[in-house]
Design a protein around this motif. Sequence first.
Motif, PDB file in Angstrom:
ATOM      1  N   ALA A   3      12.146  -2.652 -11.620  1.00 23.43           N
ATOM      2  CA  ALA A   3      10.886  -3.786 -11.259  1.00 23.43           C
ATOM      3  C   ALA A   3      10.665  -3.807 -12.545  1.00 23.43           C
ATOM      4  O   ALA A   3      10.459  -4.641 -12.970  1.00 23.43           O
ATOM      5  CB  ALA A   3      10.120  -3.120 -10.281  1.00 23.43           C
ATOM      6  N   TYR A   9       6.582  -0.542  -6.614  1.00 24.47           N
ATOM      7  CA  TYR A   9       7.558  -1.152  -5.937  1.00 24.47           C
ATOM      8  C   TYR A   9       8.606   0.075  -4.958  1.00 24.47           C
ATOM      9  O   TYR A   9       9.156   1.209  -6.040  1.00 24.47           O
ATOM     10  CB  TYR A   9       8.638  -1.984  -6.498  1.00 24.47           C
ATOM     11  N   PHE A  57       5.347 -10.458  -7.843  1.00 23.47           N
ATOM     12  CA  PHE A  57       4.708  -9.757  -9.303  1.00 23.47           C
ATOM     13  C   PHE A  57       4.546 -10.914 -10.537  1.00 23.47           C
ATOM     14  O   PHE A  57       3.735  -9.940 -11.549  1.00 23.47           O
ATOM     15  CB  PHE A  57       6.423  -9.777  -9.620  1.00 23.47           C
ATOM     16  N   ASN A  88      10.614   1.369  -9.752  1.00 19.70           N
ATOM     17  CA  ASN A  88       9.918   1.311 -10.960  1.00 19.70           C
ATOM     18  C   ASN A  88      10.222   1.056 -11.971  1.00 19.70           C
ATOM     19  O   ASN A  88      10.004   0.033 -12.404  1.00 19.70           O
ATOM     20  CB  ASN A  88       8.577   2.468 -10.002  1.00 19.70           C
ATOM     21  N   TRP A 113      15.797  -8.858  -7.673  1.00 17.66           N
ATOM     22  CA  TRP A 113      15.647  -7.489  -7.138  1.00 17.66           C
ATOM     23  C   TRP A 113      14.243  -6.924  -6.211  1.00 17.66           C
ATOM     24  O   TRP A 113      13.833  -6.110  -5.920  1.00 17.66           O
ATOM     25  CB  TRP A 113      15.211  -7.189  -8.636  1.00 17.66           C
ATOM     26  N   LEU A 114      14.077  -8.613  -5.491  1.00 23.23           N
ATOM     27  CA  LEU A 114      12.382  -8.463  -4.676  1.00 23.23           C
ATOM     28  C   LEU A 114      13.373  -8.622  -3.544  1.00 23.23           C
ATOM     29  O   LEU A 114      14.370  -9.162  -3.071  1.00 23.23           O
ATOM     30  CB  LEU A 114      11.867  -9.265  -4.666  1.00 23.23           C
ATOM     31  N   THR A 155      13.558  -4.471  -3.824  1.00 24.59           N
ATOM     32  CA  THR A 155      12.193  -3.535  -3.722  1.00 24.59           C
ATOM     33  C   THR A 155      11.686  -4.884  -2.968  1.00 24.59           C
ATOM     34  O   THR A 155      11.690  -5.622  -3.011  1.00 24.59           O
ATOM     35  CB  THR A 155      11.938  -3.341  -4.811  1.00 24.59           C
TER      36      THR A 155
END
Length: 634
Positions: free
Chosen positions: A475, A504, A404, A472, A395-396, A552
Amino acid sequence: MRQVRNRQAGRVILALTAAGAVLAPPALARAAEPLRIDLRADVDRNGTVDMTGTADEAGEDTWSVGRGALFLPNIDDDARRCRAVLGPGVPDTVLARCNDAADTSVNGAADAADLARVRSVPAADLPDDATGRLQVTAGAARVRVHVKRAGAWTLVTSQTRLTAEELRAGVEFGVEGRDVIRDSGVWDGRAVIRLTVTSAAGTASDDVTLRAAPLLTHHNLQNTQRLLVTEVKGDDPWARRQQSFVKSLEQRAKDAGVTAPTVKFTSYGDIWAQDFVEPAYVSMTGPDGRQQAIRVMLRSAQNRPAGRELYARLRGPGTGVVQAHGRDMQGWETLNSYGNLETVPPYRHNGRSYPAGRIIMGQRTDGNGVRPSNEIRTLLRSQGMQNPLLLDTSWLHVGHVDEFVQFLPADTPRGWRIGVADPKAGLDLLRAAERDGHGRTKMFSVKPFDGMLAPQETIAQALASRKLLADNNLAAARIEANLGILKRETGITDAEIVRVPALYTRGIDTTVTGTRMPLLRRIGGTVGAAGEHGQQRLLARDGAAAGPTVQTSAYVPGAVNGILLARDRYLAPRQWGPVVDGKDIFTAAVSKVYNDAGMKVSYIDDWYTYHLGMGEVHCGTNTLRDTSAPWWRS
């Protein structure tokens, strides 16, 4: 397994002749007792080889985490011989091959300190014709053995023979490893040393087992001793700003008690010092009872050019470099950067113990299921100590665990807490400010720089963005899922989680933040030289695999992506959040969370140097930590 073999000759000490009984020669009379030989190593790891008691006898043929003799992969450069092979035209393979174990000599007193001692117990009753031979019966290609004669070390070869006089006095050997354990399926790190003594009276032998000290990554309960950072050359505004970051970093480190000079990488312009190297170490107990350690700089499997500077800046006495060659990934090469490798501090849970901590790394969990390089994971797993645990970072944009999660010292029975980014807390800060009438306040208080647009978005506009809210919520859900894995694997509880406000975003709105690409070009020379930070968006645009549809990165500078300078000192990126009643609401909230966890927080501005490149303070720095504690007792 310990082996003793005897072949007796002349067991009858009276010989019959035609003239009657006569005494046998003295040598035969002496040989009436079986030959005995006893080889010992530092099995209890106290720094000495016990020659008179039994402390080092039990378990000398086995090895476990808590007991068993160790030897070091002798891959540092105590005599600085390897400086001769430095240079821009030298291939990576040549750079990697040079170290103390590459030759057959012991390079001075410092190099001798890296040798694990093995000794034979003095055998006073050996006959005059006895000779000894030392062999490595397991792991022979991975180790070298030296014998100490007249105060000097000599390589043991197949032609080396030990005299009866030496064996009666007791012989000292030194064992060195030629490399770290890379694949336990090929070599599990064990070396079996056998001493065989032969005479007319018979033959006897004894074995001891040693294992290469495991290559271990650092955790945050080990004190910071030195910082690493890239300092960009040049006199343009971008270079000067990054140089200012370095100066500020040095001052914050000094304030926290880190007195060793900061190591500055200057040759390649790759500002992501966290990513092209992972500081690690190997250690055993030295003859003085203290830990004898070699720092090992684990170079990224991406073979980024900046990793070559490790050989020039760091390799030397007490420090070596290990190169992992594998690049077996399809797409998302970013997972091989070491911002994607962090270490859980030591713990026990559900019958499993990790006395040196446990590694976490990020992976993609979408359809492609990409993981870090198999060679790196094999190397780390083969140490038998810190078996990597994989979390979901799909997800990043950049995909690194340091975006995180972090681990913080704590005065608790466990000794540490988990710090995680908390997008819900970040949104709550904005909603509270809007309810109090501050919706028209700008989201960011950072000033313009060298043509880059200062963000103009307000709190109300941010909260009105469906994408920002969705980003968000995504996230938050992924972070909670990862926390679930960490809870299950470590036993950590909700009371031991420090939740740090964060936000994010999936995209770059150049009307709000300006474009990030000029930063990467001007700081790093090219986007590629700057590493994967900011590059994943290009991969997606060009059609390469770049993860799921929504990825994100930090919207407000990610506070968890900072550095632990001391047990109670934390350095976070300056938040540049909304200023309400004269205070940055994100700075105030972040400081309170860390203060409540027993930590003093200082801040450093990384907005234009790192944040806009999808990284923060942690991504742009690295730390060398204390190696003095025996890892098997942590």
